[in-house]
Design a protein around this motif. Sequence first.
Motif, PDB file in Angstrom:
ATOM      1  N   TYR A   1       0.825  -1.209   0.000  1.00  0.00           N
ATOM      2  CA  TYR A   1       0.000   0.000   0.000  1.00  0.00           C
ATOM      3  C   TYR A   1       0.861   1.263   0.000  1.00  0.00           C
ATOM      4  O   TYR A   1       0.513   2.258  -0.652  1.00  0.00           O
ATOM      5  CB  TYR A   1      -0.936  -0.001   1.207  1.00  0.00           C
ATOM      6  CG  TYR A   1      -1.938  -1.141   1.188  1.00  0.00           C
ATOM      7  CD1 TYR A   1      -2.329  -1.736  -0.009  1.00  0.00           C
ATOM      8  CD2 TYR A   1      -2.482  -1.635   2.366  1.00  0.00           C
ATOM      9  CE1 TYR A   1      -3.225  -2.783  -0.029  1.00  0.00           C
ATOM     10  CE2 TYR A   1      -3.388  -2.681   2.358  1.00  0.00           C
ATOM     11  CZ  TYR A   1      -3.753  -3.257   1.151  1.00  0.00           C
ATOM     12  OH  TYR A   1      -4.643  -4.294   1.134  1.00  0.00           O
TER      13      TYR A   1
ATOM     14  N   ALA B   1       1.823   1.743  -3.479  1.00  0.00           N
ATOM     15  CA  ALA B   1       0.725   2.292  -4.281  1.00  0.00           C
ATOM     16  C   ALA B   1       0.594   3.795  -4.066  1.00  0.00           C
ATOM     17  O   ALA B   1       0.347   4.554  -5.020  1.00  0.00           O
ATOM     18  CB  ALA B   1      -0.582   1.588  -3.908  1.00  0.00           C
TER      19      ALA B   1
ATOM     20  N   VAL C   1      -5.009  -1.454  -3.775  1.00  0.00           N
ATOM     21  CA  VAL C   1      -3.891  -0.803  -4.451  1.00  0.00           C
ATOM     22  C   VAL C   1      -4.412   0.167  -5.509  1.00  0.00           C
ATOM     23  O   VAL C   1      -3.960   1.316  -5.608  1.00  0.00           O
ATOM     24  CB  VAL C   1      -2.962  -1.853  -5.093  1.00  0.00           C
ATOM     25  CG1 VAL C   1      -1.977  -1.189  -6.057  1.00  0.00           C
ATOM     26  CG2 VAL C   1      -2.201  -2.612  -4.014  1.00  0.00           C
TER      27      VAL C   1
ATOM     28  N   LEU D   1      -3.901   4.235  -5.384  1.00  0.00           N
ATOM     29  CA  LEU D   1      -3.171   4.875  -6.486  1.00  0.00           C
ATOM     30  C   LEU D   1      -4.032   5.934  -7.175  1.00  0.00           C
ATOM     31  O   LEU D   1      -3.567   7.054  -7.434  1.00  0.00           O
ATOM     32  CB  LEU D   1      -2.725   3.810  -7.484  1.00  0.00           C
ATOM     33  CG  LEU D   1      -1.670   4.226  -8.521  1.00  0.00           C
ATOM     34  CD1 LEU D   1      -0.861   3.007  -8.966  1.00  0.00           C
ATOM     35  CD2 LEU D   1      -2.292   4.892  -9.746  1.00  0.00           C
TER      36      LEU D   1
END
Length: 312
Positions: free
Chosen positions: A9, A12, A202, A206
């Motif tokens: 994470y 991301a 993710v 993002l």
Amino acid sequence: MERRQVPIYLGAIAAGVLVGLAAPGAGPGLEVAINPVLGLLLYVTFLEVPARELLRSLRAGRFLGAVLVVNFVVVPLVVAAMFGFLPADQGVRLGVLLVLLAPCVDYVIVFSGLAGGSSDRLLAATPLLLIAQMVLLPAFLLLFLGSGLAEVVDVGPFVEAFVVLIVMPLALAWLTQGWAAGHHVGRRVAGGAGMLMVPLMVATLLIVVASQVSKLGRDLSVAAAVAPFYVLFLVVTALLGTGVARLFGLGPREGRAVVFTGATRNSLVVLPLALALPAPFAVGPVVVVTQTLVEIVGMVAFVRLVPRLLPA
């Protein structure tokens, strides 16, 4: 992937920052994708919560009481203590109030589940949280800022978020559960969807970060001025949420959910309100976006830290 969630994470988030800075023009397009990918993430989350468990959670009186106390008594008191130290700009103060006084109803369920919290009971509490914040947010704004600014709140974004991010994914998840109960193909589909939790998280991180980070460049001084308050808010609400959970005699799973609901805010829902503010309050969206980015990083940390505050 589940064993390496935190570094994944963080990666991301870093990728989102790079994409947002390298292609700022893509921000509006990515922003449109936030609700669809978040809806998919919540659909997969709801698949893990059987319908009977959700109905049972509605009868969890102590848990619901703790959720209401931490969000609408403890959090306003924390914000009141911080309010006098905020920058004097009314746009900044309005943005901070909008985002900190509205409890999250979407990805808080996911992050709480990742930390071993009671996602089912937190999900059952979302209608109550939405109704309460729609009713109380104008009253809080009136209390903090006076009657001239209380009318900026529109229930539209809250209702839309409830339908798109809660009702539709939940209904689809229940249909999938019913299909899986009677058909082999349905069981395979449900099992395969469950494996998408980390990839969808993710994608959510993002897209949210990449779509919002470029907005901070418009007024970095404002972002820098409010970011420490958001960090402090996370720390204080984590500790106070733990105290409330223990005061109500909740177990570790319920207690963790209470900590998460007290710390996470409804930034993706109140952002349209901030974008609709008149020109004198134009910094409002930057204030809200800053909270989003600080909170996302904080939630990744919470996945590891909250279980230590409330160990099983």
